[in-house]
Structure formats: C-alpha cells, structure tokens
Design an enzyme around this catalytic site. Structure first.
Site, PDB file in Angstrom:
ATOM      1  N   THR A  51       0.868  -1.173   0.000  1.00  0.00           N
ATOM      2  CA  THR A  51       0.000   0.000   0.000  1.00  0.00           C
ATOM      3  C   THR A  51       0.902   1.219   0.000  1.00  0.00           C
ATOM      4  OG1 THR A  51      -1.762   1.180   1.126  1.00  0.00           O
ATOM      5  CG2 THR A  51      -0.142   0.099   2.522  1.00  0.00           C
ATOM      6  N   THR A 102       8.430   0.385  -3.570  1.00  0.00           N
ATOM      7  CA  THR A 102       8.054   1.522  -4.432  1.00  0.00           C
ATOM      8  C   THR A 102       7.651   2.746  -3.617  1.00  0.00           C
ATOM      9  OG1 THR A 102       5.899   0.497  -4.530  1.00  0.00           O
ATOM     10  CG2 THR A 102       7.321   0.170  -6.415  1.00  0.00           C
ATOM     11  N   CYS A 103       7.143   2.537  -2.396  1.00  0.00           N
ATOM     12  CA  CYS A 103       6.706   3.687  -1.593  1.00  0.00           C
ATOM     13  C   CYS A 103       7.870   4.614  -1.293  1.00  0.00           C
ATOM     14  CB  CYS A 103       6.119   3.226  -0.283  1.00  0.00           C
ATOM     15  SG  CYS A 103       4.710   2.175  -0.547  1.00  0.00           S
ATOM     16  N   ALA A 104       9.074   4.017  -1.172  1.00  0.00           N
ATOM     17  CA  ALA A 104      10.229   4.839  -0.814  1.00  0.00           C
ATOM     18  C   ALA A 104      11.192   4.962  -1.991  1.00  0.00           C
ATOM     19  CB  ALA A 104      10.941   4.222   0.382  1.00  0.00           C
TER      20      ALA A 104
END
Length: 1557
Positions: free
Chosen positions: A1197, A1523-1525
């Site tokens: 998420t 991918t969030c970071a």
C-alpha cells in the site's frame, strides 16, 4: 539478550519518539572474542537487516500505520480504550516496583562480587533489565549508585566481556535517563572511555565506547572536551564502519556546538583529521564534519594566528573542493551556505586565506553559484526556504572580504596587506573580475532583495576602483555597464545611488571619451541630470529618481526582534554595530546631490542639455517611425490604402532593432515604438477612448491581418550578423525594458506565527492561521438595515469582502428581521465558545514589523503621485526578505483592483469559484463596506483591504496592530449604479451572417478580447509598463498561433494567385521558445511573495500577482506557476514539496500539518480497474483527501501501488472499443503503424475525442451515454491525479489539451491530430478562397471557376459525399444541394467537417470531461499553463533521463557508495536501456513509467539503492524494491552481464503485484 530492539509491543508506544528511533539503530552485543573482521561484517549485517525490515516504516515514519488506519478503518471503541489504558497503567505500576527491586539486587551484587564470571552474569542481567525498562524505572539515586561501579568495571582490562557489558550498561543508562551523564562524568567515565578508545584492543568494545560517548556528549559536552574526547573519537575513525563513523562524528558535533571561549588547544589538533574526513563519500558524515569545522572557525574568528593555522591544514582546499559544482546536489542548503560563511570568516581575518582562495580560483566557483540564482525558481520548495537568497548573500560577503575597500583609516593592517597582495598580482584580480562582474549584473537585475542588490553594487564598485585602467577595459568590454547603471538610477535607495554615481565617476575618469556617448545612449546622462533637476524628468518615459528629499530617519524603521541594520553596515565584518549605531546612516544627506553635481559639471558638455542634440540618431529615427505608424494606425482608411507603406515602416523598425548598432533600453522606451506597435495591432482601438466595436467578426479579421503582417515581418530572415529572428530580439528588448520599468511592490511579513484559530465569519470553521478581529457597525442614517453592533467577530483574513457580505446580509437585511435577531444571538455567542482561542491568537503576534515595497522598487510611472508615498524600511537579508504578504497599494504604487474574482476566492469558498459571475456582477452587490470612512473594494480579500488602508493612512506599520486590534467596519446598503457594463461580446457563428460559417471556423478565435481585457487594474493605461505588458501579451499569443497565421497567409497568397502550387501551403514556422517570455525579475518577486509565511492563500498576496497571473501568466516561470496553482486551487501552503510524486513517502508530507490533507486508503481489484476507479471517485472526488490504493489480496500500500493504479487506469482508458478516441486514420490517410494493436491500446497515438453526431445514440454497438460517462470519470481521475500529485501515463493530443484549457479549435488544429485530413482541408480551403477572389474580380464569372481543380482533378471527380471522412455513419448534411461535393458546396463541406471534428461533434464529450474535472477543483485554475506545460504537469517528463547526472540524483546507502562496482555497472546498464526498458525500470522502482516534472532530481523520496544481503549466492537472487520509498535492493552481482539479465527479468516479470520482498 541478542535482540534489545525487540521490546514488548505494548511498551513501544510509551517510549518517546527519539528513544524509539535510537533503539532501532543500537548495536546488538556480539562475542568479543570474534575477530575484528567478523565483527565488522556482523555490524553491517545487523544494520542492513534492520533496514530491510523497517525501511518502509522509516521512509514514511508512522504514517503508513497510525493516521491511515484512523481514516480508513475507524478507531477502537472508547470503552475498550479506557479499559485497555487502566490495564496498561496497572501493568506499569507493577513493572516499576519490580524494576526498582531488581536494580537494588544488582547494585548489591556488583559491589559485593569480585569473581569475574559472577560480575559478567550480573552485568548481563543489568543490560537485559535496562533494555526492557522505561524512563520512570531509573531514579537519580539508582544511577548515582550504579555510575562508580560501572566505571570501575569498564577499566577491567583483563576481561573484555566485562568491559563490553559495563560500557553497554553505561550507554543504556544515558539513553534512559539523560541526567545520569552528570553522575558518570563525576566518576571519571569520560577519561575511562577515551582510554579504551585510544587503546583500541577490541573492535566491539571500541564501538560501544563511541555509542556511550555520543550519549554523554549530548548532556556534558564541556567535560568531554576537557577529557580529550575529540581526539579519542577521531584517532582510529578509519577502522570503523560508516554507521559507527557517523556516531563518532555526532559526538564531535555535540562538543563543537558548545565550545568554550577560552583555551582553543583541545580542538585545534583535530582539524587535520576533520579536513581529511571532508573527502569521504557519506553525505551525513561530511555534513557533520562541516558543522564541526564551521563551529571551530566561528570560535577562533577573532584570532588571525589561529585562522592562519587552520589554513595550513588544507581546510580551504577541502572546502572549495566540496563547494565546486559536484558537491552542490549532495549537501543540504544550510551546510552549503555555512561553508561559504566559513570562508568569509577565514578571509576576514587571515591574509593566508585570501591568498589561498585567489590561487585556488575561487572566482569560478562563485560564478557558478551566482549563475544558478536565476535557476533558483526550479529548486523544489521543500528545500530550505529562501536558502538560495542566503547563499547569494554569503557569496557577496565573501567577495567583499576578498576585495579590500580603500582603507579610510590607514591603521587596518590586514586591509593594507590585502591591497598590496592584489597590487602585486593584478592577474588574480582580473580573473576574479572577469568571472564575477557579469554575474553580479545578472543577479541585480533578477529581482533580488535590496540587500543582495546593494551587495552586488558594492562588490562592483570595489572591483572597478581596484582595477588598473587596462584591466578595467577588459572588465567593462562585455558588461553593458552603462545600461546597467541607468537601471540602478531608477532605484530609490540613496546607498545604491551613491555607489552607482561612484562607479560612473571612476569610469568617466578613466575613459570619458568612450563612455560619454554610451552614457547618453543608455540614459545615464539623463538620470544624473534628473537627480539634480527633477522637473525635467517628467517629460521622459524612462523612470528616473525624482529629487533626493530622503528623510533618512523615517525610512529606517525597526524590524521585528532586531533593529534593522542600515545598508552602510550590511557587509561590515567588524564587531556588529550597536543598535543605535546601526540605524544611523553614514551617508551625508547631500552627498548624492553633491557627487551628481560634480560629475555633471566635470564630464558633461553643455550642448547635451539641448533637447535635440542630447538625443542619439537611432532614438530620433525610431521616434519618427513610431509616430508615422501611430498616425496611420489611428486612421482606418489609411490602413487599407497604405498597407505597403505600413509594412515598410514595420520592416524599418525591425531593421533598426536588429541592426549593427544596438538599440539601448533607454532609446527603446523613449522612442514610443511599443505604444505604436500595440496601437497598430489593435487596429487603432487601443488609443481610442470609446471601445465600442462595430461588427465583431469584421474587427477580428482586421486585427488578424495586422498580426499576420507583423508575423511575416518578424520572421523574415534577419541580416547576417545575427542568427536570431527579429521577433526574439524584439522580445528581448521588451524584457529588459520591463525589468527597468516595472515597480510592482513586494510585501512580506515576518508575521504572526501560523497557528490554528476559529473563524466565525464567513463559514464558522477552524483555519490554520490567525484570524482578524472585526466589529461590524451600521452606517449612520442607514434605515433599511438592522443594527449588528454586538461584540467583535473573528474573520478569516483571506475571505473576500463578497463572502463576508454573504454572511452579513441575512442578519442585517430588514426583510428577515426576526430571523436575523435569533441568528445574531447565536453568532455573538459563537466567538466565546472556544474561550482560550482569542488570547492565544493575540499573544502569538510579535512586536513591530516593517512592510517592504520591493527591493526599493517603490517607483511609479507618474511623478506627481510620488510625494504621497510613505517610506518603508527593509528587512535583513538573513530573514530572506519576509513581511506581510498582502496588498501594498500605497497611493501611486501599482495598486490593483481585482478583475477576475475567482482569482481571489479563498480556498474554502466553493460557491465563488464555481460562480465567478456572482461576485463580479456589481449589480448583485447588496452591502458596501467602509473602514474609517474609506470604501473597501468588494473584490479584495479582507486582509488586502485592511492592509491597503493601513498603508495609505500611515507610514509606520505594525503587524501587531493589524492582528490584535479590533477593526471597526461600517456597512451600508449598496445603491445600484446606473451604468451597468454591457455583456462582453464574444463572436459566434451566428454573428457572421454575411460571410458564411466558414469564416468563423478558419479565424483564430482569441483576438476578440485581446485588447479589451484589463491587465493590471491600477496601472495607468498611459504608463509605459502597461504598453510593454500588452505588447508582450500580443507577441506571446502570436507566437503560439504563428503556424495558423502563416498558413492563412499562404492560403491568401494562393487565393490571389501569387502562388499556384498547392504544395506551397506546407510550411514550417520557427517559433520562439516559450522561456524567452519569462521575466526573471517578476518570477523572483512572485517567488519571494509565495515564500512568505502568510502565503497560505493567493488572497494574502499583492493584487498584481493575481492579475498578472490571470492576464500574462507567461511572464512567470513554469515552477513558480506550479506553486501558485497549488496555492490557488488547493490552498496548500508552500511547506509542501513541489508538484512531484507528492511525497507520499516522505515523513513531513505524512504528518498532517497546516494545509496537509488527510489520507484515505481504498481497496481496488486488479481485474476490475475502471469499476474500482469509478467507485473511488464517486466516494472521494469532491473531498480534499489524498487517496492511496491497496490491492485486493496483496500486501503493498502507499505511493508505489497508488501510482501503479493510476498507470493501469490510464491503460484501460486508452483501449480500443470504448468509442472514446478517434483512430488516427481517416479516409485520406493510409494506416501505417498500428503499434500495440495486439495489446488493444492506442499506444502512442495522441488521443483526441472521436466525433459523435448529435443524432447518434449508438454506433457499432457502443452507447453514447457510456462514452460520456467514461469522459466524466476521466475528468475526475485527471483532476484527482493533479490534486494528489500523481503521474499519469496518458497521451492526449495537443488539441485536446487546448480544449481542457478552454481554448477554441479551428481548421488549422486538425493538422496536429490528423495530418492527412488537416492538409487536405487546408488545400480545399485555399481553392474556396481562390474561387471567392476570382468572383470578386470578375463579377461572378462561372467559367473561371471551371478552371479550378484539386491537383489536376475536378472536385466532382473525387466523388466525395457529405459524410465525415473515416466515420461513414455521421452524415454532415442532407438535401438536394448536399449529396455529392462540388465546387459550389465545397465551402460548406469544409466547414461542416471542421465543425464535426473539433466543435459540435466532440462538445458533449468535452463538457462531460470538464464537469467530472470540476467535481475535484475548478478547471479554470489550469488556464495559467500552456498545452505543453499541462502535459508536463500531468504526465511528468516524457524522457528526461539526464544520463550524465544519474549519479547526482540517486542516493547510495547501506553497503554501497557511488564508486562500488555493482553501482558503476547498474548506472552503465540504465544508460544503455532503450526507451521502453527505461519505462519498465521506472515502473518497477517507482510504480509509474514516467518521471515527475523536473526529472530524476524531483523524484520524492529520492531514488535510493542499497545492497541486498542474500542467504545463498548473490548471482541467483533477484533485485527487489519498495516503491513507496523508491528504494531498490540490489544484490552484489559478480558481473555486469549477470546484473543486466536479472534486472531485465525483474522489471518485466515483477510487474503486476505487490508482495513482501
């Protein structure tokens, strides 16, 4: 014991944030007997393992969990919570008593035991107890008793395990109970730890010592310094891993921040090691080292010997190396500026430093820093606010130190030494001058603050006065110094005038012959003359400073907190002057006048004062030409007759502008060319008072003809000595003229701290900034309205007067008396309801605050109004010029009534945004407001109105007064005015009955309102600034549609028979790059205004910002407009990052601050993407929440999955079979390449809506209602993506972007979306025009028409019917006249195709898109962008991999540095990727296949690559990502080939799901 970090879960929340952060990075115990090598590996392993499991948490702090769960899934029941708390409380009480008991036992065991094995067991138990207990468990008595025992055991040299565990216990105690550091110091813990470090027998013991010292140094830096901790920590620093080196350096930073003022010896010996550490690659390490050195230099700044000693250690070499271009991207702004400041201090006290800096060619580094000043607008705002201004200010201070002023008192030995050094080495001085001089001029002209401008001038003055005459020639050769000086004379500050006069005097002393002519040409002569005789200057258009009546005391008001230094002291390096001294100016009142008098009498000949002789030939010629043009343009008859003559005049004007002899800014402005060109383009309309236009279509056609003529003149090949087109040169002249003339004020605030408050008016809601207090009073003798004079109200300062009227009217109008009474009682009570609110607001306001009118730019165009202007003080540069961001319209400065109301609507007022008409229509106004008898403009915000009033009334301005006093506003009933404005006339096909619909479709629609709209309301129409803005606006519009204009011109040429070949219609037109229209000075002013603390709404800025943005947005850079757009559309303050992936991974973004939006998680199904998108938008489109996606049955998420969701939605929308998009192939063109047909998507065809007839409900089994639904959803998705800062992978055509921006399309736009059809239609159009021309000449002879054919074929033989090409089911027209196309009905055929393709055939789809878009925010806010810019905002960069800068914008960490072999291989592989592979790589790492605007540098969070530790062989493992970071975990592959193979496999096969890596 092996996992101290894994505390019991319920305990974690009870710890303070810093405790938690530390615990995750603390080092785990390991066997002290293992070899050094293994220990190092295990440390790295432990650290990396930490990173692997927690990086998503660390990258996005708590946000991934806590706030989101609240918003998406609700929270626990309150009863449960209470019960939970009481259980927890009971548990803690029991824990504490058991901990105290354990500590007692441990203390008695330790003091009684002497057997090593027993001591070790007790220490192990102690560490375990400490690792699980909380702050309250450890009392000062316990730590006082433990301290001597642990220090003693730390000296137990025979048993390394005892040393390790005792030092670990010391670390834990300091961590839990920081005050215990004092007890430890008393028992000699620091010398013991230092001793262990210097002995360095065991790696893990040494590492533990460093951890302990770091904790102690936070509380007891002085004790650490005296015990020699700096050297102990640094001595063997190279033996440790990077993470431990960071700990060591943190200790040194803690000590250096508190250096005592006495003996310097303990830290001087550390300087060589620190200098050496500056070369390391780890950014955090280097920043810490830099901080230490900055502090050390500050400490010894008063001692020349010490400074010399510092220089001997190579400090300057290392610092200049870091400052050179390579280091700029890595270091934080604060440290970078600090390092320049370090050089300033060194060179202010040490001749060695000055000599070294000259020899190291510091000037090239300073030149590079200054040259990026203009680019500062591209710097993302998440960086330090105003950081760049501070950097330039530091550079100027350094230059001031490098250039000694001619010493007034000959006692200052250092100044004399510097002078003699430069006298002996003139080559060094010359190099500095050549590098820096042009840059200083550039910085001065780009809208910098007063202090920076003064600094530039003072450095230039020093350079000019130190240079020998032959060097001066070189220096001034390329710098247009006379033009620059003319610009300086328009400033109002006497310090600047003085410096400019001194520079002019030195130049005239040396080269009076060469420069006298130039001074006349550039207007310097007139400016100096005007200083002495103000009455003459009123005849000039060029603004000059009128008179020197400067009241020095009133212009220097005190600033907040500090007294404002007079500019005389701005760059003084000696001890700061006292407050009273700093306010007293050193300049004598008459000094400017006397110097000007001296220059005039000594250097200027008398005949120059003769009005004719004083003007150059060029100026006289240009003036004559512009007068001719003016006379002809105002005479309608003359325009038709003298077309040739006028063209000839235009050619001559352009010839003069592009000629060998350059036209100066002064000549350009004085000649009146600008006014005559504007008047010519408007067909004489501009100069006329009566604006009534007879026959809109006819007028449009005439104006378009003028534009065509000018365009062809501007594009003609210019003479050999300039490769630029005349258009570019004309624009450049206009830009320099605008820079000299414009005087828009900057009003900033060092204002009230932003804090939440409750605004009763107009909406009764909490706002994230301070309210204004207002009492509403009924006007005297006002009988129709009720009295409403109860207690004061808190009003949102950025609500418009219109919305306040909306609040008051129901309460005061006589009709609703009863209702008003009942509701007014509630309202009066409301301000009392939050009782603590008002006092807290009042107290948050600081003392006195100045208002600034720009960098001394309070210049006006009308001399007579200058007397009324109040004087304003200036802020210190280190405050990055901050004062109240509001409206400065002191009389005579550009005041500015608002024209487009929606520009003013505050972020919350939905009503006003959607119905701008409601606020613009004066007739609808019900109340009129007055403040102290002065009428308040209805279109302003309350803040702007009150600020404008205060400034007009009074030259002293106190922010405290603005925010704390209760403003009494009188209201009266509005009297309807007689002269209502007629509705604006917009042309439409129906107006043009005389000339068939076709004429309308081929004309370019926007000319109608070009000259009727107001640019900036209070700027006098007669002012030259207004003319320049209008001409720039006209040229920018012309440049955008230059292809249309030139195509029309070719078609007319064909019609008149000047060319016979239809192929001649194909043209390529060079257009001027859009960035040539950007004014760097205005951009910088807007940036300063938006950096202000009150810029939480565009209602908190001067009106010129809003109005120029509405009428001439092209003047501002793309980056500045992006920030303004966010402010206007979403009311987001500038604390947030730039329009990139809106930082959904960064810590700051996730915390809900002022203006921060709550986040919502939404569950989507991969197999039903569009359905999920529709549900998402139904629920959340109209709410200001940031949406985050979670996929069904997947774990990911956050940012990555959300970006991928938008990418998948875009792919769905681009599929065939929805009936949304036209397929790029009409009956006139062959289907050449159908890329991605197997995928069923319109891969890179540019998307444009497919035409639908108004008669059609279905086509090919597709319902039209479904098509409009999809366009509605697409509008919502696009708007939401813009609001949340997401990147879309869409490929709209330029024409569709035009429709989104509210522009109309014409025949010539078809070329861009269907080249085949577009070309044929233009050729048909040319035939129609030729037919008409022949008819007009021969009186309707039909035989001539028979000669007309399309490429040797009769039109009838083409057998075209009246259906839309490519869409046979769309019938264009029916009836006997419209069965087959022939020469007679060809005109109808063309106009019907144009209508179906770009007008009525797509209007319903476009309306659906817009209404979907408007659900999120009003689409009008996008109008400040061009089509290309809108695409860039929405879709990011198409392919902007700055291949050479890849390494600069990527962060390497946890096992990798920029020089690690796997990283070198990876960068090479990425450089070798083709376009598709790069898209796949980006999608894999970030979730989106495109980069945000600004490319890799704007990616937020920064792309980070770390070493992935594999259990088995690295070559068999795959890379993984978070991918969030934007976080890539890359195994250390053995070869480049193996890496490429695994990477390609991962990026192609790894798409489509999110799981734990």
């Amino acid at each position: 014991m092996g996992s101290r970090g894994q505390k019991r879960p319920e305990m974690v929340d009870e710890l303070p944030a810093d405790k938690r952060a530390c615990s995750s990075l603390d080092f785990r115990p390991s066997s002290s007997n293992s070899s050094v090598q293994t220990q190092m590996n295990s440390t790295v392993d432990a650290h990396d393992h930490d990173m692997d499991t927690s990086s998503s948490a660390s990258a996005s702090s708590q946000s991934e969990g806590e706030p989101e769960k609240d918003s998406a899934y609700g929270s626990c029941d309150s009863d449960d919570m209470e019960q939970h708390h009481s259980t927890l409380h009971e548990y803690h009480r029991r824990r504490l008593s058991s901990d105290h008991g354990k500590f007692k036992n441990i203390i008695s065991s330790l003091s009684g035991q002497s057997e090593p094995s027993c001591q070790l067991a007790v220490l192990t138990e102690l560490c375990e107890v400490l690792s699980f207990c909380t702050e309250g468990s450890l009392s000062s008595m316990t730590s006082d008793l433990l301290a001597p025992l642990l220090v003693k055991l730390a000296k137990h040299e025979s048993n390394p395990d005892i040393m390790l565990f005792s030092i670990r216990a010391i670390t834990y105690i300091c961590d839990l109970y920081p005050r215990s550091a004092g007890f430890l110091v008393r028992h000699d813990a620091v010398p013991t730890l230092c001793q262990r470090l210097l002995a360095i027998e065991y790696q893990d013991v040494a590492e533990q010592c460093l951890q302990a010292l770091e904790k102690i140094s936070r509380e007891q830096p002085l004790a650490c310094l005296q015990a020699g901790a700096i050297m102990a920590v640094l001595n063997y620093i190279d033996f440790f891993s990077t993470s431990i080196q960071r700990v060591a350096l943190s200790t040194v930073v803690n000590i250096c921040k508190k250096l005592p003022s006495e003996s310097p010896s303990p830290f001087m010996e550390a300087v060589p090691i620190l200098c050496n550490l500056l070369q390391y690659e780890d950014r955090q390490l280097v920043e810490n080292v830099a901080t230490c050195l900055i502090k050390i230099v500050e400490r010894v700044a008063q001692s020349s010997e010490m400074l010399d000693e510092l220089c001997k250690h190579g400090l300057i070499q290392q610092v200049t190396h870091i400052l050179s271009l390579n280091g700029r991207t890595a270091l934080s702004q604060l440290i970078y500026n600090g390092l320049i400041g370090l050089l300033v201090k060194l060179s202010s006290g040490s001749l060695v430093a000055v000599r070294t800096l000259y020899e190291l060619n510091i000037s090239s580094i300073l030149r590079d820093i200054l040259s990026t000043f203009d680019l500062a607008h591209g710097v993302s705002t998440s960086q330090l606010v105003g950081g760049h201004c501070n950097r330039v200010y530091e550079v100027l201070k350094l230059l001031n130190e490098l250039l000694p002023g001619r010493a007034k008192d000959q006692n200052d030995q250092l100044v004399l030494d510097k002078e003699s050094f430069l006298d002996n080495r003139p080559d060094l001085l010359q190099r500095l001058g050549m590098d820096v001089f042009p840059m200083l001029i550039q910085v001065f002209n780009s809208g910098a603050s007063l202090y920076v401008c003064h600094g530039c001038l003072s450095v230039m003055h020093k350079l000019v006065s130190l240079s020998k005459s032959d060097m001066l020639v070189e220096l001034l050769k390329n710098a247009n110094i006379s033009s620059f000086l003319a610009g300086v004379f328009t400033r109002k500050d006497h310090h600047m005038l003085m410096l400019a006069l001194q520079i002019a005097e030195i130049i005239l002393q040396n080269f009076s012959d060469n420069f006298l002519k130039l001074f006349v040409k550039e207007g310097v002569f007139f400016a100096i003359d005007a200083l002495l005789t103000p009455e003459r200057s009123s005849k000039l258009m060029y603004p000059v400073f009128s008179g020197i009546q400067l009241s020095l005391d009133s212009s220097q008001k005190s600033a907040s907190r500090d007294a404002l230094k007079c500019l005389c002291y701005a760059f003084s390096t000696s001890q700061s002057p006292t407050l009273s001294e700093a306010r007293n100016c050193k300049l004598d009142k008459d000094s400017v006048y006397n110097l000007a008098e001296h220059i005039k009498t000594k250097y200027f000949a008398l005949e120059l004062f003769d009005s004719e002789k004083g003007l150059t030939d060029i100026l006289q010629n240009l003036r004559a030409l512009s007068n001719d043009l003016l006379n002809m343009s105002t005479d309608n008859h003359a325009l038709a007759v003298h077309e040739e003559k006028i063209n000839n005049i235009l050619y001559q004007i352009m010839d003069k502008l592009t000629g060998k002899e350059q036209v100066s800014t002064f000549e350009f402005i004085e000649s009146g060319v600008v006014k005559s060109l504007v008047n010519y383009l408007s067909h004489g309309q501009y100069m006329r008072e009566n604006k009534g236009v007879q026959g809109v279509c006819n007028y449009n056609a005439l104006v378009e003809k003028q534009f065509e003529a000018l365009a062809s003149v501007c594009l003609c090949a210019s003479q050999s000595f300039s490769s630029e087109t005349p258009l570019s040169i004309l624009i450049r002249n206009l830009q320099t003229a605008l820079t000299s003339l414009e005087a828009f004020p900057i009003i900033l605030s060092n204002g009230p701290k932003l804090r939440n408050s409750f605004a009763t008016v107009p909406d009764g809601c909490s706002i994230p900034y301070t309210c204004l207090k207002v009492r509403f009073v009924r006007g005297e003798g006002e009988t129709f309205l009720n009295d409403y004079t109860e207690d004061f109200h808190t009003v949102d300062p950025f609500s418009s007067m219109h919305s306040i009227e909306g609040y008051l009217w129901p309460k005061v109008s006589a009709k609703s008396t009863e209702h008003a009474r009942s509701s007014s009682i509630q309202v009066v009570l409301q301000p009392e309801s939050p009782p603590l609110q008002l006092p807290s607001n009042a107290s948050s306001v600081p003392v006195e605050i100045p208002v600034i009118l720009g960098p001394a730019d309070m210049m006006t165009d009308l001399p007579e109004t200058q007397k009324e202007e109040p004087k304003f003080s200036q802020p210190r540069p280190d405050q990055a010029v901050n004062v109240n961001a509001g409206e400065s319209s002191s009389s005579g400065t550009q005041g500015y009534a608002e024209q487009e109301p929606q520009m003013n609507a505050e972020p919350n007022s939905k009503l006003e945004k959607q119905h701008p008409a409601s606020c613009s229509n004066e007739a609808a106004q019900k109340l009129v407001f007055y403040l102290e008898g002065q009428h308040l403009d209805h279109k302003l915000t309350l803040y702007q109105a009150i600020l404008r009033h205060i400034i007009k009334q009074n030259d002293s301005f106190s922010s405290a007064k603005l925010w704390s006093q209760v403003h009494i506003i009188t209201y009266r009933r509005a009297v309807e005015s007689e002269d209502k404005k007629p509705p604006e006339c917009h042309s439409s096909p129906q107006d043009c009955s005389d000339d068939k619909v076709l004429a309308y479709y081929q004309h370019t629609p926007f000319f109608s309102d070009m000259f009727s709209c107001e640019l900036v309301s209070d700027l006098e129409k007669s002012s030259p600034t207004y003319d320049i803005l209008l001409l720039l606006k006209s040229l920018e519009s012309m440049n955008r549609i230059i292809f249309h204009l030139m195509s029309r011109e070719r078609i007319c040429a064909f019609a008149k028979g000047k060319v016979d070949n239809l192929d001649s219609l194909k043209i390529t037109v060079p257009s001027v790059p859009q960035n040539e229209f950007v004014s760097s000075k205005l951009t910088e002013k807007l940036e300063q205004q938006m950096r202000d603390s009150l810029a939480v709404s565009i209602g908190g800025m001067p009106l010129w910002c809003n109005q120029l943005m509405a009428s001439c947005p092209f003047l501002f850079s793309f980056e500045a407009r992006c920030k303004y757009f966010k402010l206007e559309a979403f009311g987001q303050p500038q604390v947030q990052p730039h329009m990139s992936h809106n930082g959904s991974g960064t810590v700051n973004d996730r915390r809900l601050g002022p203006g921060g939006l709550p986040r919502k998680k939404f569950l989507v199904h991969r197999n039903r993407i569009l359905e999920s998108a529709a549900q998402m938008m139904d629920l959340h489109a109209s709410h200001k929440v940031v949406l985050e996606v979670e996929y069904d049955e997947e774990v990911g998420t956050g940012l990555g999955p959300t970006l991928e969701f938008y990418t998948l939605v875009c792919q769905e929308f681009q599929k065939f079979g929805f009936g949304m998009w036209r397929e790029n192939a009409s009956s006139f063109t062959l289907k050449t390449n159908l890329q991605a047909e197997e995928m069923g998507t319109h891969s890179f065809c540019e998307l444009f809506p497919r035409p639908w007839s108004s008669m059609q409900d279905t086509s090919g089994g597709i319902q039209f209602s479904e098509v409009t639904k999809k366009f509605f959803l697409l509008g919502q998705v696009v708007a939401k993506a813009l609001q949340d800062g997401r990147i879309l992978d869409l490929h709209f055509s330029k024409a569709f972007y035009k429709l989104i921006l509210g522009k109309e399309l014409s025949l010539y736009d078809i070329q861009s979306l269907d080249p085949g059809l577009g070309t044929v239609l233009q050729e048909f159009q040319a035939l129609v025009m030729r037919k008409k021309f022949m008819e007009s000449v021969s009186g309707g002879n039909s035989e001539l028409q028979n000669g007309l054919s399309f490429r040797d074929t009769r039109i009838e033989d083409l057998y075209l019917d009246f259906t839309l090409p490519g869409y046979p089911d769309i019938v264009l027209a029916s009836g006997t006249d419209h069965t087959m196309v022939n020469m007679g009905n060809l005109e109808d055929y063309v106009s019907l195709i144009v209508d179906a393709t770009v007008r009525s055939g797509i209007s319903r789809q476009v309306e659906a898109f817009k209404s979907g878009f408007n659900q999120v925010f009003p689409i009008e806010h996008l109008r400040i962008f061009s089509e290309e810019e809108l695409e860039r905002m929405l879709c990011g960069e198409y392919d902007s991999w700055a291949i050479n800068e890849l390494g600069d914008h990527i962060k390497f960490d946890h096992g990798y540095t920029a020089s690690s072999p796997p990283i070198v291989n990876l960068l090479e592989i990425v450089r070798e990727f083709d376009h598709e592979q790069r898209r796949a790589f980006l999608q894999f790492v970030t979730g989106a296949p495109r980069l945000p605007p600004g490319g890799l540098a704007s990616l937020n969070p920064k792309l980070t690559i770390v070493r992935k530790h594999c259990n088995n062989r690295a070559d068999t493992d795959l890379p993984s990502v978070m991918t969030c970071a934007n976080y890539l975990k890359l195994p250390p592959y053995s070869s480049k080939e193996r890496m490429k193979e695994k990477l390609l496999y991962a990026i192609t096969e790894g798409q489509g799901s999110f799981h734990l890596s």
